[in-house]
Design a protein around this motif. Structure first.
Motif, PDB file in Angstrom:
ATOM      1  N   LEU A 126      31.496  53.745  40.470  1.00  0.00           N
ATOM      2  CA  LEU A 126      31.311  52.288  40.411  1.00  0.00           C
ATOM      3  C   LEU A 126      32.427  51.624  39.605  1.00  0.00           C
ATOM      4  N   VAL A 127      32.837  52.273  38.529  1.00  0.00           N
ATOM      5  CA  VAL A 127      33.946  51.742  37.720  1.00  0.00           C
ATOM      6  C   VAL A 127      35.225  51.701  38.557  1.00  0.00           C
ATOM      7  N   GLY A 128      35.447  52.760  39.338  1.00  0.00           N
ATOM      8  CA  GLY A 128      36.629  52.809  40.187  1.00  0.00           C
ATOM      9  C   GLY A 128      36.615  51.737  41.259  1.00  0.00           C
ATOM     10  N   ILE A 129      35.456  51.513  41.877  1.00  0.00           N
ATOM     11  CA  ILE A 129      35.335  50.475  42.903  1.00  0.00           C
ATOM     12  C   ILE A 129      35.600  49.096  42.292  1.00  0.00           C
ATOM     13  N   ALA A 130      34.995  48.831  41.127  1.00  0.00           N
ATOM     14  CA  ALA A 130      35.183  47.538  40.470  1.00  0.00           C
ATOM     15  C   ALA A 130      36.643  47.332  40.087  1.00  0.00           C
ATOM     16  N   THR A 131      37.292  48.388  39.607  1.00  0.00           N
ATOM     17  CA  THR A 131      38.709  48.310  39.231  1.00  0.00           C
ATOM     18  C   THR A 131      39.575  48.021  40.447  1.00  0.00           C
ATOM     19  N   THR A 132      39.266  48.681  41.548  1.00  0.00           N
ATOM     20  CA  THR A 132      40.027  48.474  42.782  1.00  0.00           C
ATOM     21  C   THR A 132      39.907  47.039  43.275  1.00  0.00           C
ATOM     22  N   VAL A 133      38.691  46.515  43.273  1.00  0.00           N
ATOM     23  CA  VAL A 133      38.473  45.131  43.717  1.00  0.00           C
ATOM     24  C   VAL A 133      39.182  44.148  42.787  1.00  0.00           C
ATOM     25  N   MET A 134      39.113  44.398  41.487  1.00  0.00           N
ATOM     26  CA  MET A 134      39.743  43.485  40.535  1.00  0.00           C
ATOM     27  C   MET A 134      41.265  43.461  40.694  1.00  0.00           C
ATOM     28  N   VAL A 135      41.865  44.639  40.787  1.00  0.00           N
ATOM     29  CA  VAL A 135      43.330  44.717  40.827  1.00  0.00           C
ATOM     30  C   VAL A 135      43.888  44.339  42.189  1.00  0.00           C
ATOM     31  N   TRP A 136      43.342  44.952  43.259  1.00  0.00           N
ATOM     32  CA  TRP A 136      43.892  44.700  44.600  1.00  0.00           C
ATOM     33  C   TRP A 136      43.230  43.516  45.289  1.00  0.00           C
ATOM     34  N   GLY A 137      42.216  42.941  44.658  1.00  0.00           N
ATOM     35  CA  GLY A 137      41.583  41.745  45.181  1.00  0.00           C
ATOM     36  C   GLY A 137      41.984  40.526  44.373  1.00  0.00           C
ATOM     37  N   PHE A 138      41.501  40.454  43.137  1.00  0.00           N
ATOM     38  CA  PHE A 138      41.743  39.263  42.329  1.00  0.00           C
ATOM     39  C   PHE A 138      43.207  39.086  41.947  1.00  0.00           C
ATOM     40  N   PHE A 139      43.819  40.124  41.360  1.00  0.00           N
ATOM     41  CA  PHE A 139      45.176  39.940  40.841  1.00  0.00           C
ATOM     42  C   PHE A 139      46.223  39.802  41.941  1.00  0.00           C
ATOM     43  N   GLU A 140      46.017  40.462  43.072  1.00  0.00           N
ATOM     44  CA  GLU A 140      46.957  40.252  44.180  1.00  0.00           C
ATOM     45  C   GLU A 140      46.848  38.827  44.710  1.00  0.00           C
ATOM     46  N   ALA A 141      45.637  38.301  44.776  1.00  0.00           N
ATOM     47  CA  ALA A 141      45.462  36.920  45.226  1.00  0.00           C
ATOM     48  C   ALA A 141      46.059  35.945  44.218  1.00  0.00           C
ATOM     49  N   LEU A 142      45.815  36.194  42.923  1.00  0.00           N
ATOM     50  CA  LEU A 142      46.381  35.331  41.886  1.00  0.00           C
ATOM     51  C   LEU A 142      47.898  35.305  41.975  1.00  0.00           C
ATOM     52  N   TYR A 143      48.494  36.453  42.244  1.00  0.00           N
ATOM     53  CA  TYR A 143      49.947  36.518  42.375  1.00  0.00           C
ATOM     54  C   TYR A 143      50.435  35.599  43.498  1.00  0.00           C
ATOM     55  N   GLY A 144      49.750  35.638  44.626  1.00  0.00           N
ATOM     56  CA  GLY A 144      50.138  34.789  45.746  1.00  0.00           C
ATOM     57  C   GLY A 144      49.984  33.313  45.446  1.00  0.00           C
ATOM     58  N   VAL A 145      48.899  32.964  44.781  1.00  0.00           N
ATOM     59  CA  VAL A 145      48.659  31.567  44.413  1.00  0.00           C
ATOM     60  C   VAL A 145      49.714  31.106  43.417  1.00  0.00           C
ATOM     61  N   PHE A 146      50.044  31.957  42.446  1.00  0.00           N
ATOM     62  CA  PHE A 146      51.070  31.639  41.449  1.00  0.00           C
ATOM     63  C   PHE A 146      52.433  31.475  42.118  1.00  0.00           C
ATOM     64  N   PHE A 147      52.776  32.398  42.991  1.00  0.00           N
ATOM     65  CA  PHE A 147      54.049  32.343  43.718  1.00  0.00           C
ATOM     66  C   PHE A 147      54.178  31.017  44.460  1.00  0.00           C
ATOM     67  N   ALA A 148      53.141  30.663  45.208  1.00  0.00           N
ATOM     68  CA  ALA A 148      53.174  29.428  45.986  1.00  0.00           C
ATOM     69  C   ALA A 148      53.279  28.205  45.078  1.00  0.00           C
ATOM     70  N   ASN A 149      52.550  28.233  43.966  1.00  0.00           N
ATOM     71  CA  ASN A 149      52.595  27.126  43.014  1.00  0.00           C
ATOM     72  C   ASN A 149      54.012  26.907  42.492  1.00  0.00           C
ATOM     73  N   ARG A 150      54.659  27.994  42.093  1.00  0.00           N
ATOM     74  CA  ARG A 150      56.009  27.880  41.541  1.00  0.00           C
ATOM     75  C   ARG A 150      57.018  27.461  42.611  1.00  0.00           C
ATOM     76  N   LEU A 151      56.885  27.975  43.809  1.00  0.00           N
ATOM     77  CA  LEU A 151      57.818  27.587  44.867  1.00  0.00           C
ATOM     78  C   LEU A 151      57.650  26.119  45.227  1.00  0.00           C
ATOM     79  N   ASN A 152      56.430  25.641  45.263  1.00  0.00           N
ATOM     80  CA  ASN A 152      56.200  24.216  45.525  1.00  0.00           C
ATOM     81  C   ASN A 152      56.835  23.352  44.437  1.00  0.00           C
ATOM     82  N   HIS A 153      56.724  23.785  43.173  1.00  0.00           N
ATOM     83  CA  HIS A 153      57.360  23.050  42.081  1.00  0.00           C
ATOM     84  C   HIS A 153      58.880  23.008  42.261  1.00  0.00           C
TER      85      HIS A 153
END
Length: 224
Positions: A126-153
């Motif tokens: 369960l710890v491994g599943i939660a870690t996988t979702v957090m890293v490859w789900g949340f942080f990968e999405a945050l990276y994309g949102v951040f990238f787009a934000n900076r490029l728009n600026h």
């Protein structure tokens, strides 16, 4: 602190440089990671991925005194964001299923970290599943949102609508990275579509939780 064009360019250059360095170091570190095996390999993979797309973004946000809410991670517009994400995920999975000649719909099923987690004993699985979702789900999405934000600026765009430079730019970047890592034309097209979806959801809905949901639902999707 609101990013200026120059500071946005610096931030984007730093984030992209870290990602490229990590990405092209994969062949060198893969043998060492494989020797770890089991949950140790899961956590090592997660740490590597977090370094590639999460750490620099969080540090830059801290330097700029920004919060997650500055990037659309709030309750406002969340229902619209989630609805768009679900629609995009259905379209994405249907297209991938057609290409692969079999139905694929289980999130992260082809991902090594998830497979290793599922093979581990409770409660580490369960710890491994939660870690996988957090890293490859949340942080990968945050990276994309951040990238787009900076490029728009950088280009002086307000960041709203289906044709925002940030969304198209991140889609292109995401596609090129995966193509360079050996995934070919199909990898480019799939990653372009995924990157565009991640970055355009907040541009249309004003909320980024749908980006996280879409990324989690479609990343390395496979059969049961």
């Amino acid at each position: 602190m609101t990013a200026t064009r120059s500071s946005a360019a610096v931030d984007l250059a730093i984030a992209v440089s870290v990602t490229l360095i990590c990405g092209f170091s994969i062949p060198a570190i893969t043998p060492a990671l494989k020797r770890l095996g089991g949950m140790r390999e899961v956590f090592a993979l997660a740490m590597f991925q977090f370094t590639a797309e999460g750490l620099a973004v969080l540090l830059l946000m801290a330097v700029r005194r920004e919060r997650l809410s500055n990037y659309g991670f709030s309750s406002r517009g969340v229902l619209k964001s989630v609805a768009i994400a679900v629609l995009f995920a259905i379209i994405y999975d249907a297209a991938l299923s057609s290409q692969m000649g079999q139905p694929v719909w289980v999130p992260l099923r082809r991902h090594l970290a998830l497979r290793l987690s599922l093979a581990s004993e409770f409660p580490l699985n369960l710890v491994g599943i939660a870690t996988t979702v957090m890293v490859w789900g949340f942080f990968e999405a945050l990276y994309g949102v951040f990238f787009a934000n900076r490029l728009n600026h950088i280009v002086g765009h307000e960041g709203h609508g289906w044709l925002t430079p940030g969304a198209w730019g991140f889609g292109l970047f995401n596609g090129l990275i995966h193509a360079a890592l050996g995934q070919g034309v199909s990898g480019f097209l799939g990653s372009f579509a995924s990157g565009y979806a991640i970055a355009v959801i907040p541009a249309v809905a004003g909320n980024s939780w749908g980006s996280v949901l879409f990324q989690t639902l479609t990343n390395a999707v496979g059969r049961m």
